[in-house]
Enzyme design. Structure first.
Site, mmCIF file in Angstrom:
data_model
loop_
_atom_site.group_PDB
_atom_site.id
_atom_site.type_symbol
_atom_site.label_atom_id
_atom_site.label_comp_id
_atom_site.label_asym_id
_atom_site.label_seq_id
_atom_site.Cartn_x
_atom_site.Cartn_y
_atom_site.Cartn_z
ATOM 1 N N LYS A 52 0.845 -1.207 0.000
ATOM 2 C CA LYS A 52 0.000 0.000 0.000
ATOM 3 C C LYS A 52 0.875 1.250 0.000
ATOM 4 C CE LYS A 52 -3.832 -2.359 2.307
ATOM 5 N NZ LYS A 52 -4.588 -2.629 3.538
ATOM 6 N N GLN A 96 -4.575 -1.888 9.860
ATOM 7 C CA GLN A 96 -4.510 -3.173 9.164
ATOM 8 C C GLN A 96 -5.088 -4.280 10.054
ATOM 9 O OE1 GLN A 96 -3.700 -3.426 5.986
ATOM 10 N NE2 GLN A 96 -3.930 -5.641 5.887
ATOM 11 N N ASP A 119 -10.982 2.722 4.340
ATOM 12 C CA ASP A 119 -11.295 1.288 4.250
ATOM 13 C C ASP A 119 -12.801 1.068 4.093
ATOM 14 O OD1 ASP A 119 -9.249 -0.605 4.251
ATOM 15 O OD2 ASP A 119 -8.843 -0.346 6.396
#
Ligand code: GUN
Length: 294
Positions: A52, A96, A119
């Site tokens: 990412k 994460q 997200d």
């Protein structure tokens, strides 16, 4: 059989985002900034976050990773999130997953400011998505939608069977495919560990979304001739034949299923690459405030 090629679509979209980012920088003097929080030493999470960050750099974003040891207290993590929520130099924040067992992922998700929740996991974003309102759409489902769009695949009235009901993939993609939209307007069946005769359900599908996390779960005999097969699985196994020391397997037995299908995504080189693109898109939209202006 035709391949839904994640490499092709992701590199096309990445260049598009890069150009928009340069324009945004020229117009505003600032760059979109994504922060990722990584807790512990999970090898797969480490790989994903590195990837990412690398992609952020490529398209011209600022990016930073905040790392914590496995035993960080939940309150310390939540207070860092609150601090980043207030930081005007940060546009997008992700934590994460998975997190260590002593940390409640629901609390973490709800603490992130929904306007920075690139997200798309916050209940406000999920609720807005379900109502077809502008929102951040979770990256993997958004990546799948982008792929279907790119190849002009008509989903109207088709029967979609989603295998796996995770918060990250199965549940949101089932909502997206059922919406009154293109891609969308599917008749969706969401299957899971308690589904009876799951093979029979999959066999009836015009579109299969395999997001169960089990290597080669979807086999040739479960797939209808001419189906569209989207494989979300990223099952890592140790291998001494690859540079990384791992080999990736999808949830679909690609070799045998591909000849029966109309369209299929490979693993690697399919949905995984699109997930990162969707995250970049959400972050750029967050910086432009494109999502909540409407
Ligand atoms: N772990 C697996 N997929 C994801 C994702 O899309 N976002 C975050 N934050 N963690 C994940």
């Amino acid at each position: 059989m035709q391949i839904l090629d994640g490499k092709e679509v992701s590199s096309y979209k990445k260049e598009e985002i890069k150009r928009e980012t340069e324009k945004f920088f020229k117009d505003t003097g600032r760059r979109p900034h994504l922060v990722a929080i990584l807790v512990g030493n999970d090898g797969a999470s480490e790989t994903y976050v590195n990837s990412k960050m690398k992609n952020c750099k490529y398209v011209g974003f600022e990016s930073s990773t905040v790392r914590y040891e496995e035993d960080i207290r939940e309150e310390e993590l939540l207070s860092k999130i609150r601090e980043i929520n207030k930081d005007e130099n940060v546009d997008g924040l992700i934590v994460q997953l998975p997190l260590p067992k002593h940390i409640d992922p629901e609390k973490v998700t709800e603490t992130i400011d929904y306007r920075k929740d690139v997200d798309g996991f916050h209940p406000i974003n999920l609720g807005r998505m379900q109502r077809n309102l502008p929102s951040f759409i979770p990256a993997t489902p958004y990546g799948i939608i982008m792929m279907l769009e790119h190849y002009g695949i008509d989903t109207q009235g088709k029967k979609a069977v989603v295998v796996g009901r995770s918060n990250i993939v199965g549940s949101p993609i089932s909502i997206l495919l059922a919406r009154n939209a293109q891609p969308g307007n599917c008749t969706v069946t969401l299957t899971h560990s308690r589904t009876k005769n799951i093979e029979e359900e999959i066999k009836r599908a015009d579109i299969i979304i395999a997001a169960i996390g089990k290597k080669h779960f979807v086999k040739e005999e479960m797939v209808k001739e001419g189906a569209i097969v989207i494989d979300v699985g990223i099952n890592r196994e140790k291998s001494d034949k690859t540079k990384s020391g791992y080999k990736l397997y999808g949830d679909v037995d690609f070799e045998r299923v591909a000849p029966k299908s109309d369209w299929i995504t490979p693993v690697p080189g399919g949905v995984g690459l699109m997930t990162i693109i969707a995250l970049l898109r959400n972050t750029l939209d967050a910086a432009k405030k494109a999502v909540y202006q409407k």
